[in-house]
Enzyme design. Structure first.
Site, PDB file in Angstrom:
ATOM      1  N   GLY A   1       0.784  -1.240   0.000  1.00  0.00           N
ATOM      2  CA  GLY A   1       0.000   0.000   0.000  1.00  0.00           C
ATOM      3  C   GLY A   1       0.812   1.283   0.000  1.00  0.00           C
ATOM      4  O   GLY A   1       0.313   2.328   0.431  1.00  0.00           O
TER       5      GLY A   1
ATOM      6  N   ASN B   1       1.710   3.053  -2.633  1.00  0.00           N
ATOM      7  CA  ASN B   1       1.078   4.002  -3.568  1.00  0.00           C
ATOM      8  C   ASN B   1      -0.181   4.602  -2.952  1.00  0.00           C
ATOM      9  O   ASN B   1      -0.453   5.791  -3.114  1.00  0.00           O
ATOM     10  CB  ASN B   1       0.774   3.320  -4.905  1.00  0.00           C
ATOM     11  CG  ASN B   1       1.995   3.268  -5.791  1.00  0.00           C
ATOM     12  OD1 ASN B   1       2.418   4.284  -6.329  1.00  0.00           O
ATOM     13  ND2 ASN B   1       2.584   2.084  -5.919  1.00  0.00           N
TER      14      ASN B   1
ATOM     15  N   ILE C   1      -7.162  -9.567 -11.851  1.00  0.00           N
ATOM     16  CA  ILE C   1      -7.515  -9.094 -13.192  1.00  0.00           C
ATOM     17  C   ILE C   1      -9.030  -8.967 -13.251  1.00  0.00           C
ATOM     18  O   ILE C   1      -9.759  -9.847 -12.776  1.00  0.00           O
ATOM     19  CB  ILE C   1      -6.993 -10.090 -14.252  1.00  0.00           C
ATOM     20  CG1 ILE C   1      -5.471 -10.081 -14.222  1.00  0.00           C
ATOM     21  CG2 ILE C   1      -7.523  -9.735 -15.636  1.00  0.00           C
ATOM     22  CD1 ILE C   1      -4.823 -11.138 -15.086  1.00  0.00           C
TER      23      ILE C   1
ATOM     24  N   ASN D   1      -4.597   2.317 -13.412  1.00  0.00           N
ATOM     25  CA  ASN D   1      -3.685   1.315 -12.859  1.00  0.00           C
ATOM     26  C   ASN D   1      -2.257   1.845 -12.959  1.00  0.00           C
ATOM     27  O   ASN D   1      -1.950   2.678 -13.812  1.00  0.00           O
ATOM     28  CB  ASN D   1      -3.787   0.004 -13.640  1.00  0.00           C
ATOM     29  CG  ASN D   1      -2.936  -1.093 -13.024  1.00  0.00           C
ATOM     30  OD1 ASN D   1      -2.867  -1.232 -11.799  1.00  0.00           O
ATOM     31  ND2 ASN D   1      -2.260  -1.871 -13.850  1.00  0.00           N
TER      32      ASN D   1
ATOM     33  N   HIS E   1       1.820   0.545 -13.238  1.00  0.00           N
ATOM     34  CA  HIS E   1       2.624  -0.632 -13.573  1.00  0.00           C
ATOM     35  C   HIS E   1       4.091  -0.230 -13.602  1.00  0.00           C
ATOM     36  O   HIS E   1       4.444   0.757 -14.258  1.00  0.00           O
ATOM     37  CB  HIS E   1       2.184  -1.181 -14.939  1.00  0.00           C
ATOM     38  CG  HIS E   1       2.863  -2.467 -15.281  1.00  0.00           C
ATOM     39  ND1 HIS E   1       2.446  -3.688 -14.768  1.00  0.00           N
ATOM     40  CD2 HIS E   1       3.927  -2.743 -16.068  1.00  0.00           C
ATOM     41  CE1 HIS E   1       3.246  -4.639 -15.230  1.00  0.00           C
ATOM     42  NE2 HIS E   1       4.142  -4.088 -16.024  1.00  0.00           N
TER      43      HIS E   1
ATOM     44  N   THR F   1      -8.556  -0.989 -19.472  1.00  0.00           N
ATOM     45  CA  THR F   1      -9.505  -1.510 -20.458  1.00  0.00           C
ATOM     46  C   THR F   1      -9.561  -3.025 -20.277  1.00  0.00           C
ATOM     47  O   THR F   1      -8.944  -3.560 -19.354  1.00  0.00           O
ATOM     48  CB  THR F   1      -9.021  -1.171 -21.886  1.00  0.00           C
ATOM     49  OG1 THR F   1      -7.727  -1.773 -22.073  1.00  0.00           O
ATOM     50  CG2 THR F   1      -8.917   0.332 -22.102  1.00  0.00           C
TER      51      THR F   1
ATOM     52  N   GLU G   1       6.980   6.062  -8.923  1.00  0.00           N
ATOM     53  CA  GLU G   1       5.566   5.675  -8.930  1.00  0.00           C
ATOM     54  C   GLU G   1       4.740   6.623  -8.073  1.00  0.00           C
ATOM     55  O   GLU G   1       3.662   7.071  -8.454  1.00  0.00           O
ATOM     56  CB  GLU G   1       5.388   4.247  -8.388  1.00  0.00           C
ATOM     57  CG  GLU G   1       5.882   3.157  -9.312  1.00  0.00           C
ATOM     58  CD  GLU G   1       5.497   1.773  -8.805  1.00  0.00           C
ATOM     59  OE1 GLU G   1       4.364   1.574  -8.351  1.00  0.00           O
ATOM     60  OE2 GLU G   1       6.358   0.877  -8.864  1.00  0.00           O
TER      61      GLU G   1
HETATM   62  C1  GRF Z   1       3.802  -1.273  -7.311  1.00  0.00           C
HETATM   63  O1  GRF Z   1       5.085  -1.509  -7.825  1.00  0.00           O
HETATM   64  C2  GRF Z   1       2.801  -1.120  -8.419  1.00  0.00           C
HETATM   65  O2  GRF Z   1       3.315  -0.487  -9.553  1.00  0.00           O
HETATM   66  C3  GRF Z   1       2.460  -2.553  -8.743  1.00  0.00           C
HETATM   67  O3  GRF Z   1       2.420  -3.188  -7.485  1.00  0.00           O
HETATM   68  C4  GRF Z   1       3.259  -2.499  -6.573  1.00  0.00           C
HETATM   69  C5  GRF Z   1       2.409  -2.107  -5.400  1.00  0.00           C
HETATM   70  O4  GRF Z   1       3.151  -1.496  -4.383  1.00  0.00           O
HETATM   71  N1  GRF Z   1       1.217  -2.622  -9.482  1.00  0.00           N
HETATM   72  P1  GRF Z   1       2.389  -0.784  -3.179  1.00  0.00           P
HETATM   73  O5  GRF Z   1       1.427  -1.813  -2.595  1.00  0.00           O
HETATM   74  O6  GRF Z   1       1.672   0.412  -3.717  1.00  0.00           O
HETATM   75  O7  GRF Z   1       3.460  -0.422  -2.204  1.00  0.00           O
END
Ligand code: GRF
Length: 205
Positions: A18, A20, A97, A112, A114, A146, A179
């Site tokens: 978590g 992000n 997914i 999303n 990535h 999508t 990110e």
């Molecule tokens: C991140 O690297 C994100 O890009 C990918 O999964 C990871 C999640 O990290 N989809 P966090 O849970 O946000 O720390």
């Protein structure tokens, strides 16, 4: 097609750490990101991100996905997100997914993140894929969701160098720092609603 969420209420979906989510929540709390976190949903009860959301006093719930058919689980998500009047869904390390049930319910309103420069290295272990391939630059992509995995229109990309002595962990950490900035910027841009999708391109109106 114009990209314009109904409101500034976001629903964050996560499955793990978590970080992000934390970056977005911190920017909402400080007023730098003008949004309201309407609900945080984890499909994993033990996800540290879910505990952090509760600590922040947010509306945070677990909807277990285990042993559920994709469509049935997605229908539960749609119900919960709609009940919280969510205008934009933000996937933050959400390891499921979607079926068309979710994508149809929130057309052009799911983001999303990535950790690669898509369309390179979609799917699992993108940092490992980048090292194995030997690229000199990698990064992060925030995109609209999508029906096709990791293939929706690109909202924000940022690059990082790949260093000779990088491991999967060191590259992942360098990308993760980008990110957090990229996601806050992308959520803010989409909420501002001055964008359209032309072909595959996310461009200003
Ligand atoms: C991140 O690297 C994100 O890009 C990918 O999964 C990871 C999640 O990290 N989809 P966090 O849970 O946000 O720390």
């Amino acid at each position: 097609m114009k990209i314009r969420p109904r409101n500034r209420r976001i629903g964050i979906l996560l499955s793990g750490r978590g970080s992000n989510f934390e970056a977005i929540a911190a920017n909402v709390a400080s007023g730098k990101l003008r949004a309201e976190i309407a609900v945080v949903i984890s499909n994993v009860e033990s996800a540290p991100g879910l505990a952090r959301a509760k600590e922040r006093g947010l509306n945070a719930v677990c909807i277990p996905s285990k042993a559920k058919a994709r469509e049935a689980f997605d229908a539960e998500l749609v119900t919960a997100l709609s009940a919280s009047d969510v205008g934009l869904v933000v996937l933050a390390g959400f390891m499921r997914i979607f079926s068309p049930v979710m994508v149809r319910a929130f057309p052009n309103a799911i983001l999303n993140i990535h950790p690669s420069l898509l369309p390179s290295f979609p799917g699992l272990h993108p940092q490992r894929q980048a090292l194995t391939h030997g690229v000199k630059v990698s990064g992060v992509t925030v995109h609209l969701v999508t029906d096709d995995l990791d293939a929706g229109p690109i909202v924000v990309q940022r690059t990082v160098p790949v260093l000779d002595d990088d491991t999967e962990e060191s590259l992942a950490a360098r990308i993760l720092a980008e990110e957090h900035r990229a996601y806050v910027e992308a959520v803010g841009s989409v909420l501002d609603g001055r964008w359209k999708v032309a072909g595959r391109r996310f461009v200003r109106l």
